[in-house]
Write a protein that holds these residues in place. Sequence first.
Motif, PDB file in Angstrom:
ATOM      1  N   LYS A  34       0.821  -1.215   0.000  1.00 22.79           N
ATOM      2  CA  LYS A  34       0.000   0.000   0.000  1.00 22.79           C
ATOM      3  C   LYS A  34       0.852   1.260   0.000  1.00 22.79           C
ATOM      4  N   VAL A  35       2.037   1.164   0.605  1.00 20.55           N
ATOM      5  CA  VAL A  35       2.956   2.302   0.624  1.00 20.55           C
ATOM      6  C   VAL A  35       3.779   2.359  -0.660  1.00 20.55           C
ATOM      7  N   ALA A  36       4.230   1.186  -1.125  1.00 24.35           N
ATOM      8  CA  ALA A  36       5.147   1.137  -2.267  1.00 24.35           C
ATOM      9  C   ALA A  36       4.469   1.509  -3.579  1.00 24.35           C
ATOM     10  N   ARG A  37       3.207   1.120  -3.768  1.00 19.89           N
ATOM     11  CA  ARG A  37       2.535   1.392  -5.042  1.00 19.89           C
ATOM     12  C   ARG A  37       2.492   2.890  -5.365  1.00 19.89           C
ATOM     13  N   PRO A  38       1.976   3.759  -4.484  1.00 23.68           N
ATOM     14  CA  PRO A  38       1.988   5.188  -4.827  1.00 23.68           C
ATOM     15  C   PRO A  38       3.390   5.772  -4.946  1.00 23.68           C
ATOM     16  N   TYR A  39       4.339   5.201  -4.205  1.00 23.88           N
ATOM     17  CA  TYR A  39       5.725   5.673  -4.311  1.00 23.88           C
ATOM     18  C   TYR A  39       6.249   5.509  -5.735  1.00 23.88           C
ATOM     19  N   PHE A  40       6.034   4.351  -6.322  1.00 21.00           N
ATOM     20  CA  PHE A  40       6.542   4.124  -7.677  1.00 21.00           C
ATOM     21  C   PHE A  40       5.820   4.989  -8.705  1.00 21.00           C
ATOM     22  N   PHE A  41       4.535   5.224  -8.507  1.00 22.41           N
ATOM     23  CA  PHE A  41       3.808   6.083  -9.442  1.00 22.41           C
ATOM     24  C   PHE A  41       4.255   7.540  -9.321  1.00 22.41           C
ATOM     25  N   ARG A  42       4.670   7.947  -8.133  1.00 24.46           N
ATOM     26  CA  ARG A  42       5.195   9.316  -7.971  1.00 24.46           C
ATOM     27  C   ARG A  42       6.596   9.441  -8.546  1.00 24.46           C
ATOM     28  N   LYS A  43       7.405   8.421  -8.371  1.00 25.67           N
ATOM     29  CA  LYS A  43       8.819   8.519  -8.769  1.00 25.67           C
ATOM     30  C   LYS A  43       9.005   8.421 -10.275  1.00 25.67           C
ATOM     31  N   GLY A  76       6.247  -6.198  -7.428  1.00 28.86           N
ATOM     32  CA  GLY A  76       5.701  -6.525  -6.129  1.00 28.86           C
ATOM     33  C   GLY A  76       4.780  -5.447  -5.598  1.00 28.86           C
ATOM     34  N   ALA A  77       5.028  -4.198  -6.005  1.00 35.06           N
ATOM     35  CA  ALA A  77       4.213  -3.079  -5.539  1.00 35.06           C
ATOM     36  C   ALA A  77       2.982  -2.844  -6.403  1.00 35.06           C
ATOM     37  N   VAL A  78       3.114  -2.956  -7.719  1.00 37.53           N
ATOM     38  CA  VAL A  78       2.018  -2.520  -8.596  1.00 37.53           C
ATOM     39  C   VAL A  78       1.110  -3.654  -9.058  1.00 37.53           C
ATOM     40  N   ALA A  79       1.525  -4.912  -8.900  1.00 35.30           N
ATOM     41  CA  ALA A  79       0.657  -6.012  -9.306  1.00 35.30           C
ATOM     42  C   ALA A  79      -0.636  -5.974  -8.488  1.00 35.30           C
ATOM     43  N   PRO A  80      -1.768  -6.333  -9.086  1.00 35.55           N
ATOM     44  CA  PRO A  80      -3.039  -6.289  -8.358  1.00 35.55           C
ATOM     45  C   PRO A  80      -3.106  -7.213  -7.154  1.00 35.55           C
ATOM     46  N   ARG A  81      -2.279  -8.253  -7.138  1.00 37.61           N
ATOM     47  CA  ARG A  81      -2.259  -9.196  -6.022  1.00 37.61           C
ATOM     48  C   ARG A  81      -0.835  -9.340  -5.501  1.00 37.61           C
ATOM     49  N   MET A  82      -0.727  -9.759  -4.252  1.00 37.51           N
ATOM     50  CA  MET A  82       0.575  -9.968  -3.651  1.00 37.51           C
ATOM     51  C   MET A  82       1.314 -11.092  -4.361  1.00 37.51           C
ATOM     52  N   LEU A  83       2.612 -10.922  -4.590  1.00 35.83           N
ATOM     53  CA  LEU A  83       3.427 -11.885  -5.322  1.00 35.83           C
ATOM     54  C   LEU A  83       4.384 -12.620  -4.389  1.00 35.83           C
ATOM     55  N   HIS A  84       4.538 -13.913  -4.625  1.00 42.54           N
ATOM     56  CA  HIS A  84       5.689 -14.652  -4.111  1.00 42.54           C
ATOM     57  C   HIS A  84       6.708 -14.677  -5.243  1.00 42.54           C
ATOM     58  N   GLN A  85       7.934 -14.260  -4.956  1.00 42.70           N
ATOM     59  CA  GLN A  85       8.938 -14.152  -6.001  1.00 42.70           C
ATOM     60  C   GLN A  85      10.171 -14.983  -5.645  1.00 42.70           C
ATOM     61  N   LEU A  86      10.780 -15.542  -6.654  1.00 37.78           N
ATOM     62  CA  LEU A  86      12.038 -16.264  -6.494  1.00 37.78           C
ATOM     63  C   LEU A  86      13.196 -15.274  -6.503  1.00 37.78           C
ATOM     64  N   GLY A  87      14.175 -15.533  -5.655  1.00 40.56           N
ATOM     65  CA  GLY A  87      15.370 -14.706  -5.641  1.00 40.56           C
ATOM     66  C   GLY A  87      16.596 -15.570  -5.398  1.00 40.56           C
ATOM     67  N   LYS A  88      17.723 -15.157  -5.948  1.00 43.12           N
ATOM     68  CA  LYS A  88      18.935 -15.950  -5.772  1.00 43.12           C
ATOM     69  C   LYS A  88      19.313 -15.998  -4.301  1.00 43.12           C
ATOM     70  N   ILE A  89      19.792 -17.149  -3.865  1.00 42.34           N
ATOM     71  CA  ILE A  89      20.035 -17.399  -2.451  1.00 42.34           C
ATOM     72  C   ILE A  89      21.069 -16.441  -1.877  1.00 42.34           C
ATOM     73  N   ARG A 102      10.115 -13.452   5.479  1.00 42.77           N
ATOM     74  CA  ARG A 102       8.899 -13.086   6.211  1.00 42.77           C
ATOM     75  C   ARG A 102       7.828 -12.493   5.304  1.00 42.77           C
ATOM     76  N   ILE A 103       8.246 -11.943   4.167  1.00 42.78           N
ATOM     77  CA  ILE A 103       7.240 -11.420   3.234  1.00 42.78           C
ATOM     78  C   ILE A 103       6.955 -12.415   2.107  1.00 42.78           C
ATOM     79  N   GLY A 104       7.369 -13.670   2.315  1.00 44.15           N
ATOM     80  CA  GLY A 104       6.940 -14.730   1.417  1.00 44.15           C
ATOM     81  C   GLY A 104       7.762 -14.943   0.178  1.00 44.15           C
ATOM     82  N   GLN A 105       9.010 -14.450   0.175  1.00 41.10           N
ATOM     83  CA  GLN A 105       9.856 -14.643  -0.991  1.00 41.10           C
ATOM     84  C   GLN A 105      10.641 -15.950  -0.858  1.00 41.10           C
TER      85      GLN A 105
END
Length: 246
Positions: A34-43, A76-89, A102-105
């Motif tokens: 909720k915080v990140a989405r408007p941040y990216f649209f402003r930036k 992760g911020a702008v997608a309509p639903r929360m994402l689980h994303q893969l990241g290198k270890i 903790r945020i499901g990545q």
Amino acid sequence: MTAELTGRKDQHQEPPRTDDLSPLPYRLALPMRKVARPYFFRKYDLTVHHEERFPPTGPLLMTPNHLSLLDAPLLGAVAPRMLHQLGKIEVFGGPQGAFLRRIGQIPVDRGTYDVLAVRKCIRALRDGRVLNIYPEGHRGAGDFRRIRVGVAYLAMVTGAPILPVALMGTRPPGGGLSSYPAPGSRIDVVYGEPFSVDRVPFPRRHSDVQAVADHIGDVLRAHVKAAVEATGHPLPGRPDQKDPDD
């Protein structure tokens, strides 16, 4: 996903088990979005195209092209639903790694057959979540010239629909793979039409998984080409060097 789903054996001998895994956490990520989405649209001069194509419920394999380090936090911020994303270890060490978990990545060891990462991906999809996977496997030109078989394997195991995503502008033209666009830069996120492949019971032969991956690659390449033509926003091109951290 790279070596963990490259099909080193001719066929997968056992069905993937996930009932012994806990569901991936996600609640902490919700207020952050909720915080990140408007941040990216402003930036940035950010436009999201065809958001209505994003399925509102159910399991989903989200398959964007991969241009830069900005891609994951932006989506992760702008997608309509929360994402689980893969990241290198490598980025999952220390406090940062604890936070990402903790945020499901999902951490993945790209140098080995990472069975646990695969099972966590399948568990997320079986729980009706959205899994974001970069079919190209690493940052690059973003043209889906070559995709890896991980997305095909997950689609064949779970039956989850695949959502093509085209990113343009998350890396500036001529910029290195670790570069970010300047504030105010134009960024386009274009969702495609979801599609599915046949669910295939085990054992799944590697040649069959590769054939499905080739089909998915054709669809993704067509989508990114159509997105570039529709928006008039070109991809940044192939970087001169591969990022040593990629």
